[in-house]
Design a protein around this motif. Sequence first.
Motif, short mmCIF file in Angstrom:
data_model
loop_
_atom_site.label_atom_id
_atom_site.label_comp_id
_atom_site.label_asym_id
_atom_site.label_seq_id
_atom_site.Cartn_x
_atom_site.Cartn_y
_atom_site.Cartn_z
N CYS A 105 0.91 -1.31 -0.10
CA CYS A 105 0.40 0.10 0.06
C CYS A 105 0.18 1.05 -0.16
N THR A 110 -0.27 2.01 -4.98
CA THR A 110 -2.58 1.59 -4.59
C THR A 110 -2.78 2.67 -6.32
N ILE A 160 -6.84 -4.07 -4.43
CA ILE A 160 -5.51 -4.63 -3.82
C ILE A 160 -6.35 -5.22 -2.20
N THR A 198 -5.00 -5.52 1.14
CA THR A 198 -3.63 -4.53 1.80
C THR A 198 -2.75 -5.25 2.89
N PRO A 221 0.37 -3.48 4.61
CA PRO A 221 0.94 -2.35 4.80
C PRO A 221 2.51 -3.35 5.53
N GLN A 277 2.09 3.59 5.15
CA GLN A 277 1.05 2.63 4.21
C GLN A 277 0.03 2.16 5.36
N ASN A 331 -2.99 4.28 4.63
CA ASN A 331 -3.50 4.11 3.30
C ASN A 331 -4.32 3.07 3.10
N ALA A 332 -3.79 1.77 3.95
CA ALA A 332 -4.87 0.68 4.30
C ALA A 332 -6.04 0.99 4.55
N LEU A 349 -7.81 2.37 1.93
CA LEU A 349 -8.72 1.79 0.49
C LEU A 349 -9.49 1.03 1.49
N GLY A 385 -10.30 -1.94 -1.51
CA GLY A 385 -9.24 -2.91 -1.24
C GLY A 385 -9.85 -3.82 0.25
N GLU A 434 -9.27 -6.20 3.60
CA GLU A 434 -8.12 -6.57 4.60
C GLU A 434 -7.25 -7.81 4.59
N LEU A 452 -4.54 -4.09 8.26
CA LEU A 452 -4.47 -3.14 8.84
C LEU A 452 -2.72 -2.05 9.55
#
Length: 478
Positions: free
Chosen positions: A364, A369, A379, A381, A383, A388, A391-392, A395, A402, A404, A407
């Motif tokens: 991520c 991304t 995606i 995720t 990270p 990151q 970002n996760a 998303l 995205g 998971e 996270l």
Amino acid sequence: MKKAEVVFIPTPGVGHLVSTLELAKLLINRDNRLRITVLVIKFPHTTEVDLYTKSLPITDSLHVINLPECSIPPNTPPSSFMNVLLKAQKPNVKQAVSDITTGAENGVLSALVVDMFCTTMIDIAKEFSVPGLIFFTSGIASLGLILHVHTLFERDNVDSTQLLQQTQLTIPSFANLFPINSLPSFMLRKEWESFFMNYAGGLKKADGIIVNSFEELESHAVHSFSSHPDLPDFPIYPVGPLLNLEPKTKRTIDSDDIIKWLDDQAPSSVVFLCFGSRGSFEEHQVKEIAFAIENSGAHFVWSLRKPQPKGTLISPSDYPLSELDSLLPEGFLDRTAEIGKVIGWAPQAQILAHPATGGFVSHCGWNSTLESIYFGVPIATWPLSAEQQSNAFELVCELKMGVEIALDFRVEVGGGANYLLTSEKIESGIRSVLDKDGEVRNKVKQMSEKSRKTLLEGGSSYAYLGHLIDYIINQVSN
């Protein structure tokens, strides 16, 4: 009329240089009244930057100046390495800007655009009485997060210890409550506190921030800047996605092989696992990934890198084949020979662009991304570091684009991971990211179309770029 001269100062390192040069090209292609000079600062003893700058078309509108290299004391700790390097380079930057303002053939100095990690250079813009703009190479929600947490530290005397006692925070640039364990490590670690305060405080000195994102993707975050009293009221210019889709280096026999192999796979059937130029895992985590891939039965391309020696800033390298055999579960390579490829460095954009690629297990990073969204690949995720984790979270929970795997997974600088991700968890992520009819896949496909249109006339990034150019040109006439 003389051209408006804009000086760019990217952070050392290829990742930031690449998106800076994409922004520079975008500006001069849009308006021929601009002239851009990029001042390149190098990390000591690196050559990869040269490969990139030498391949640029040098025109009357775009110049690259390599600044003299500075040596850094050998015992400098990682948390202050960047500050020491930038401090050493400041006189060189000042001299280069001064030469530009006095050169007869040059334009009128109109702005300095400094990378998000070079905010100490904004002082130089002030000395030359021009605006100091920042180029932020991550997302707008992430920018809002950094600025807001800095305000909590500075205005409300909150510190990292107090943050860790809470479970979630209200952040203006996120619509949902934000989990504390998805904050970047540099906000949660005492020893990084002065780095964070300098860095975020520097962002607040800007006259405006250019962001590598687009309003259609992060509409809540964009609007939070104009509507929320706790965020600074400087203008932001989301002009992305700025992507360099033709990699300049590392064209290898392997990458041709991978593309040929993908040509034989069914559409959207392959999962691509890749964790950026700095991502790698310890042996026990590698085995869990291998079990997950095999149990999922999915076709795959896995970019597996060898961790750098502990305590160094060297990038991960590729495994020799002999080491791969003993690292992976016994017989893994033989059993999966027909359905997958384990590779080293990966031509990421080419793999994501391929119609056979149906899902992306990613760290991520923001560039990854944006590339994934651009090519319409959902995606899963996972990270590792920097921003990151946020970002996760964005998303999965904000954008619903995205799925998971984790996270809050993180790898500390010079240390190990905070926990082991089990093969069951990874396998479940692989299965759901490849779901052909999933809600997530549909959302990503729609956003992919928007990401291709936003830079064209009528798109939001096209409009923001126009505002940015007007602002720069106005400095000449004032």
